[in-house]
Structure formats: C-alpha cells, structure tokens
Design an enzyme around this catalytic site. Structure first.
Site, PDB file in Angstrom:
ATOM      1  N   VAL A   1       0.839  -1.200   0.000  1.00  0.00           N
ATOM      2  CA  VAL A   1       0.000   0.000   0.000  1.00  0.00           C
ATOM      3  C   VAL A   1       0.878   1.255   0.000  1.00  0.00           C
ATOM      4  CG1 VAL A   1      -1.906  -1.178   1.171  1.00  0.00           C
ATOM      5  CG2 VAL A   1      -0.126  -0.113   2.567  1.00  0.00           C
TER       6      VAL A   1
ATOM      7  N   HIS B   1      -4.452  -4.338  -2.365  1.00  0.00           N
ATOM      8  CA  HIS B   1      -4.922  -4.013  -1.016  1.00  0.00           C
ATOM      9  C   HIS B   1      -5.015  -2.506  -0.775  1.00  0.00           C
ATOM     10  CE1 HIS B   1      -3.488  -8.254   0.432  1.00  0.00           C
ATOM     11  NE2 HIS B   1      -4.701  -8.292  -0.086  1.00  0.00           N
TER      12      HIS B   1
ATOM     13  N   CYS C   1     -15.840  12.685   7.790  1.00  0.00           N
ATOM     14  CA  CYS C   1     -16.286  13.003   6.440  1.00  0.00           C
ATOM     15  C   CYS C   1     -17.179  14.251   6.525  1.00  0.00           C
ATOM     16  CB  CYS C   1     -17.079  11.813   5.893  1.00  0.00           C
ATOM     17  SG  CYS C   1     -17.936  12.168   4.355  1.00  0.00           S
TER      18      CYS C   1
ATOM     19  N   SER D   1       4.525 -13.585   2.144  1.00  0.00           N
ATOM     20  CA  SER D   1       4.450 -14.803   2.952  1.00  0.00           C
ATOM     21  C   SER D   1       3.453 -15.802   2.364  1.00  0.00           C
ATOM     22  CB  SER D   1       4.064 -14.451   4.395  1.00  0.00           C
ATOM     23  OG  SER D   1       2.884 -13.679   4.386  1.00  0.00           O
TER      24      SER D   1
ATOM     25  N   ASN E   1      12.330 -15.030  -2.200  1.00  0.00           N
ATOM     26  CA  ASN E   1      12.047 -14.768  -0.783  1.00  0.00           C
ATOM     27  C   ASN E   1      13.182 -15.394   0.028  1.00  0.00           C
ATOM     28  OD1 ASN E   1      10.856 -14.723   1.898  1.00  0.00           O
ATOM     29  ND2 ASN E   1       8.856 -14.577   0.916  1.00  0.00           N
TER      30      ASN E   1
HETATM   31  C1  BJW Z   1      11.643 -10.520   1.744  1.00  0.00           C
HETATM   32  C2  BJW Z   1      12.604  -9.622   2.097  1.00  0.00           C
HETATM   33  C3  BJW Z   1      13.415  -9.191   1.063  1.00  0.00           C
HETATM   34  C4  BJW Z   1      11.571 -10.043   3.876  1.00  0.00           C
HETATM   35  N1  BJW Z   1      13.226  -9.646  -0.167  1.00  0.00           N
HETATM   36  N2  BJW Z   1      11.398 -11.010   0.571  1.00  0.00           N
HETATM   37  C5  BJW Z   1      -8.943 -18.602   1.997  1.00  0.00           C
HETATM   38  C6  BJW Z   1      -8.407 -19.373   2.996  1.00  0.00           C
HETATM   39  C7  BJW Z   1      -8.265 -18.856   4.299  1.00  0.00           C
HETATM   40  C8  BJW Z   1      -8.649 -17.566   4.597  1.00  0.00           C
HETATM   41  C9  BJW Z   1      -9.193 -16.810   3.596  1.00  0.00           C
HETATM   42  C10 BJW Z   1      -9.327 -17.324   2.321  1.00  0.00           C
HETATM   43  N3  BJW Z   1      -9.867 -16.369   1.548  1.00  0.00           N
HETATM   44  C11 BJW Z   1     -10.055 -15.249   2.292  1.00  0.00           C
HETATM   45  C12 BJW Z   1      -9.653 -15.494   3.550  1.00  0.00           C
HETATM   46  C13 BJW Z   1      -9.681 -14.524   4.696  1.00  0.00           C
HETATM   47  C14 BJW Z   1      -8.556 -13.529   4.668  1.00  0.00           C
HETATM   48  C15 BJW Z   1      -7.237 -14.286   4.740  1.00  0.00           C
HETATM   49  O1  BJW Z   1      -6.542 -14.480   3.770  1.00  0.00           O
HETATM   50  N4  BJW Z   1      -6.850 -14.684   5.931  1.00  0.00           N
HETATM   51  C16 BJW Z   1      -5.586 -15.439   6.108  1.00  0.00           C
HETATM   52  C17 BJW Z   1      -4.711 -14.690   7.087  1.00  0.00           C
HETATM   53  C18 BJW Z   1      -5.894 -16.818   6.560  1.00  0.00           C
HETATM   54  N5  BJW Z   1      -8.621 -12.676   3.482  1.00  0.00           N
HETATM   55  C19 BJW Z   1      -9.394 -11.608   3.426  1.00  0.00           C
HETATM   56  O2  BJW Z   1     -10.099 -11.280   4.363  1.00  0.00           O
HETATM   57  C20 BJW Z   1      -9.393 -10.798   2.132  1.00  0.00           C
HETATM   58  N6  BJW Z   1     -10.729 -10.520   1.734  1.00  0.00           N
HETATM   59  C21 BJW Z   1     -11.539 -11.450   1.264  1.00  0.00           C
HETATM   60  O3  BJW Z   1     -11.185 -12.590   1.057  1.00  0.00           O
HETATM   61  O4  BJW Z   1     -12.802 -11.002   0.998  1.00  0.00           O
HETATM   62  C22 BJW Z   1     -13.801 -11.940   0.609  1.00  0.00           C
HETATM   63  C23 BJW Z   1     -15.137 -11.281   0.775  1.00  0.00           C
HETATM   64  C24 BJW Z   1     -16.156 -11.706  -0.036  1.00  0.00           C
HETATM   65  C25 BJW Z   1     -17.415 -11.133   0.099  1.00  0.00           C
HETATM   66  C26 BJW Z   1     -17.631 -10.151   1.059  1.00  0.00           C
HETATM   67  C27 BJW Z   1     -16.618  -9.723   1.868  1.00  0.00           C
HETATM   68  C28 BJW Z   1     -15.358 -10.311   1.730  1.00  0.00           C
HETATM   69  C29 BJW Z   1      -8.778  -9.426   2.337  1.00  0.00           C
HETATM   70  C30 BJW Z   1      -7.348  -9.488   2.713  1.00  0.00           C
HETATM   71  C31 BJW Z   1      -6.820  -8.083   2.992  1.00  0.00           C
HETATM   72  C32 BJW Z   1      -5.424  -8.105   3.545  1.00  0.00           C
HETATM   73  N7  BJW Z   1      -5.077  -6.817   3.973  1.00  0.00           N
HETATM   74  C33 BJW Z   1      -3.745  -6.588   4.522  1.00  0.00           C
HETATM   75  C34 BJW Z   1      -3.736  -5.187   5.175  1.00  0.00           C
HETATM   76  C35 BJW Z   1      -3.650  -4.111   4.100  1.00  0.00           C
HETATM   77  C36 BJW Z   1      -3.411  -2.766   4.674  1.00  0.00           C
HETATM   78  C37 BJW Z   1      -2.131  -2.681   5.460  1.00  0.00           C
HETATM   79  O5  BJW Z   1      -1.031  -2.811   4.907  1.00  0.00           O
HETATM   80  O6  BJW Z   1      -2.249  -2.455   6.660  1.00  0.00           O
HETATM   81  O7  BJW Z   1      -2.768  -6.665   3.496  1.00  0.00           O
HETATM   82  S1  BJW Z   1      -3.228  -7.836   5.669  1.00  0.00           S
HETATM   83  C38 BJW Z   1      -1.536  -7.864   5.174  1.00  0.00           C
HETATM   84  O8  BJW Z   1      -1.199  -9.109   4.568  1.00  0.00           O
HETATM   85  C39 BJW Z   1      -1.428  -6.797   4.078  1.00  0.00           C
HETATM   86  C40 BJW Z   1      -0.502  -7.442   3.126  1.00  0.00           C
HETATM   87  O9  BJW Z   1      -0.648  -6.873   1.836  1.00  0.00           O
HETATM   88  C41 BJW Z   1      -0.889  -8.896   3.191  1.00  0.00           C
HETATM   89  C42 BJW Z   1       0.164  -9.842   2.759  1.00  0.00           C
HETATM   90  O10 BJW Z   1       1.298  -9.707   3.523  1.00  0.00           O
HETATM   91  P1  BJW Z   1       2.728  -9.875   2.844  1.00  0.00           P
HETATM   92  O11 BJW Z   1       2.915  -8.812   1.820  1.00  0.00           O
HETATM   93  O12 BJW Z   1       2.873 -11.266   2.397  1.00  0.00           O
HETATM   94  O13 BJW Z   1       3.690  -9.504   4.047  1.00  0.00           O
HETATM   95  P2  BJW Z   1       4.254 -10.415   5.242  1.00  0.00           P
HETATM   96  O14 BJW Z   1       4.721  -9.475   6.283  1.00  0.00           O
HETATM   97  O15 BJW Z   1       3.275 -11.439   5.658  1.00  0.00           O
HETATM   98  O16 BJW Z   1       5.468 -11.212   4.605  1.00  0.00           O
HETATM   99  C43 BJW Z   1       6.631 -10.552   4.150  1.00  0.00           C
HETATM  100  C44 BJW Z   1       7.468 -11.574   3.383  1.00  0.00           C
HETATM  101  O17 BJW Z   1       8.598 -10.895   2.856  1.00  0.00           O
HETATM  102  C45 BJW Z   1       8.024 -12.715   4.257  1.00  0.00           C
HETATM  103  O18 BJW Z   1       7.774 -13.958   3.604  1.00  0.00           O
HETATM  104  C46 BJW Z   1       9.534 -12.442   4.307  1.00  0.00           C
HETATM  105  O19 BJW Z   1      10.332 -13.630   4.347  1.00  0.00           O
HETATM  106  C47 BJW Z   1       9.748 -11.723   2.998  1.00  0.00           C
HETATM  107  N8  BJW Z   1      10.894 -10.836   2.955  1.00  0.00           N
HETATM  108  N9  BJW Z   1      12.495  -9.389   3.487  1.00  0.00           N
HETATM  109  C48 BJW Z   1      12.225 -10.554  -0.385  1.00  0.00           C
HETATM  110  N10 BJW Z   1      14.407  -8.307   1.334  1.00  0.00           N
END
Ligand code: BJW
Length: 245
Positions: free
Chosen positions: A109, A125, A153, A195, A219
């Site tokens: 973001v 996101h 708002c 992740s 990664n």
């Molecule tokens: C390096 C490095 C270097 C370090 N080089 N690498 C199916 C199964 C189970 C659950 C669900 C499913 N479908 C939906 C869900 C529920 C939920 C979900 O997924 N939950 C799981 C936790 C289980 N998903 C949702 O709720 C989503 N919505 C949805 O499905 O809606 C359906 C719906 C239908 C009808 C009506 C209503 C709803 C929405 C998900 C939104 C996620 N939002 C966030 C917050 C955004 C704002 C913010 O930033 O604050 O997005 S959560 C957070 O996680 C953020 C990130 O974009 C996202 C992913 O994280 P990311 O980018 O992977 O970061 P990290 O920190 O986890 O990992 C970093 C990685 O980098 C690590 O692996 C390191 O090793 C690596 N790294 N240094 C390369 N130098």
C-alpha cells in the site's frame, strides 16, 4: 534432479523470462523491506507488539477503536513517505519497459512501485496515502495528512479511514478481475517478498500453476508456495531482481 550454482541458475531464469510471452509479478511487503519499510508482520513489533492483525487491520477493529487504528496507519504512513524505492522496485519498473505483456500486482500500500517508475500497477490491497469515508467508502481528499485523530467526512460525519483493504473486506473488483485474468493467461509468474498466507492474493500463484505457468518465488524464507514453485531463489529482492535483468 539438476542442481545449478546460483549464477548459472539466475542466467537460465533470465533467459526463460525474456522468452516468455506474458509475465505476471506479484509483490508483497518483502520487496519494500530493503527500503526500510517494515513488512506487514514486522509492523506489529515494537510499540505495536501487543496487538494482533485482527486488532488493527479489520473493520471491526476500526469500529471498536478508530483512534488506535488511525494512529497505527499514521505511524506507517510517515515511514512510507520517508522511504525511497530500492533496486528491486527499480528493476521491476525497468522490466515493465522491456516486456510487451507485463502485469505487476502488488499487495503493498506504499506507492514505492509507482515512485520507482512502474506505470501500470494493480494495487490489490489499496493505498495507505488515500483516505476513505468509513461509511460510504468514497475517497476523501480534503485532509492534509497526517492528522493525529481520525477526521470526519464532511458530508456524512462518519470517521475517515485509510484507503486500504482490511481482513474480511472485498478486493476492488476491477483489480481482482484483472489480476485473475492475467494469472490465468500468463506463462511466467513471479511471487516476490510475500508470505503467501493472505488470500485471495496468495491464490494468484495457484491459479498460474493450475493454468500451466512457470512459477518462480523470490524470498529469503520458505512460504507455503515454496514446495510448489518451479524455481525458488532464496534471497533478497533488491539483490536478486537487478541480476534477473
Ligand atoms: C523478503 C525480504 C526481502 C523479507 N526480499 N522477501 C482462503 C483461505 C483462508 C482464509 C481466507 C481465504 N480467503 C479469504 C480469507 C480470509 C482472509 C485471509 O486471507 N486470511 C488469512 C490470514 C488466513 N482474506 C481476506 O479477508 C481478504 N478478503 C476477502 O477474502 O474477501 C472476501 C469477501 C467476499 C465477500 C464479502 C466480503 C469479503 C482481504 C485481505 C486483505 C489483507 N489486507 C492486509 C492489510 C492491508 C493494509 C495494510 O497494509 O495495513 O494486506 S493484511 C496484510 O497481509 C497486508 C498485506 O498486503 C498482506 C500480505 O502480507 P505480505 O505482503 O505477504 O507480508 P508479510 O509481512 O506477511 O510477509 C513478508 C514476506 O517478505 C516474508 O515472507 C519475508 O520472508 C519476505 N521478505 N524481506 C524478499 N528483502
């Protein structure tokens, strides 16, 4: 099994990348780590270690305690604004120029891809610099950020909220559809710095695999995608990506 050394492996990967017809890249917080922006999970350390993602990144959390959530985002927005794109972001901007059919989907973001020069970015996101009306979800532009308490708002009086997608919320439909379509039809898919835990973003690599793409992961740590990827580079995005060009 054929084992390559690191340099030879990257050379073969580069060759395959440039031979591909359609390339999709999915990035996560790890690509911005080398810019000093904490990954999503690292942003829950230090002062914020006592909170879980559910306390800060859900609509329910905002309803319960808007000031807490607003303050967490204000702290992160401040870091993002001070950060600069790194070599990983710059390499992807360059790749967009070199490849005819290239789609960049980011879960981040922080706008660092755009600031590095990427022009076509699918923000899965949302964007932390945007502010929405928490009731109508319309974008509000009248605030000079950062503000220390959530403003309201001017039309309906509801709290303003960050323009990001929280757990339990829908991905913007145009972005969802474009990312899905690109993942279904690509022949080369790269997952970088995520992740692979959060869906539906994590499902894009699964879609690409199912439809026959060659899937690469970059990664330093293993993820749930690692055993299924065709090629895994265990390294930092800012070091690996410039070498891929
Ligand atoms: C390096 C490095 C270097 C370090 N080089 N690498 C199916 C199964 C189970 C659950 C669900 C499913 N479908 C939906 C869900 C529920 C939920 C979900 O997924 N939950 C799981 C936790 C289980 N998903 C949702 O709720 C989503 N919505 C949805 O499905 O809606 C359906 C719906 C239908 C009808 C009506 C209503 C709803 C929405 C998900 C939104 C996620 N939002 C966030 C917050 C955004 C704002 C913010 O930033 O604050 O997005 S959560 C957070 O996680 C953020 C990130 O974009 C996202 C992913 O994280 P990311 O980018 O992977 O970061 P990290 O920190 O986890 O990992 C970093 C990685 O980098 C690590 O692996 C390191 O090793 C690596 N790294 N240094 C390369 N130098």
């Amino acid at each position: 099994m054929v084992i390559f050394d690191y340099t030879e492996g990257l050379r073969l990967l580069t060759q395959r990348l440039y031979e591909s017809r359609k390339v999709v890249v999915l990035t996560g917080a790890g690509i911005s780590a080398e810019s000093g922006v904490p990954t999503f999970r690292d942003a829950l350390t230090g002062l914020w270690a006592q909170y879980s993602p559910e306390d800060l990144a859900t609509p329910e959390a905002f309803e319960r305690n808007p000031k807490l959530v607003w303050d967490w985002y204000a702290w992160r927005r401040d870091m993002v604004e001070k950060a600069q794109p790194n070599l990983g972001h710059l390499a992807l901007a360059e790749l967009e120029k070199r490849l005819e059919d290239f789609t960049l989907v980011t879960q981040n973001v922080d706008s660092l891809h755009q600031r590095a020069g990427s022009r076509r970015v699918l923000e899965y996101h949302g964007n932390i610099t945007k502010t929405l009306c928490s009731k109508e979800k319309t974008e509000l532009s009248e605030f000079a950020l950062p503000l220390s308490t959530p403003p309201c708002c001017s039309l309906c009086g509801a709290y303003a909220r960050p323009g990001v997608v929280w757990f339990g919320e829908k991905i913007p439909v145009d972005v969802l559809e474009k990312a899905n379509a690109a993942s279904r039809s690509c022949d080369f898919f790269v997952s970088i710095g995520t992740s692979s835990l959060v869906y539906p973003a994590a499902g894009l690599a699964e879609v690409a695999l199912r439809f026959g793409a060659y899937v690469v992961e970059i990664n330093p740590e293993p993820t749930p995608l690692t055993p299924f990827a065709h090629f895994v580079v265990q390294g930092q995005a800012g070091q690996v990506l410039p070498r891929l060009l």
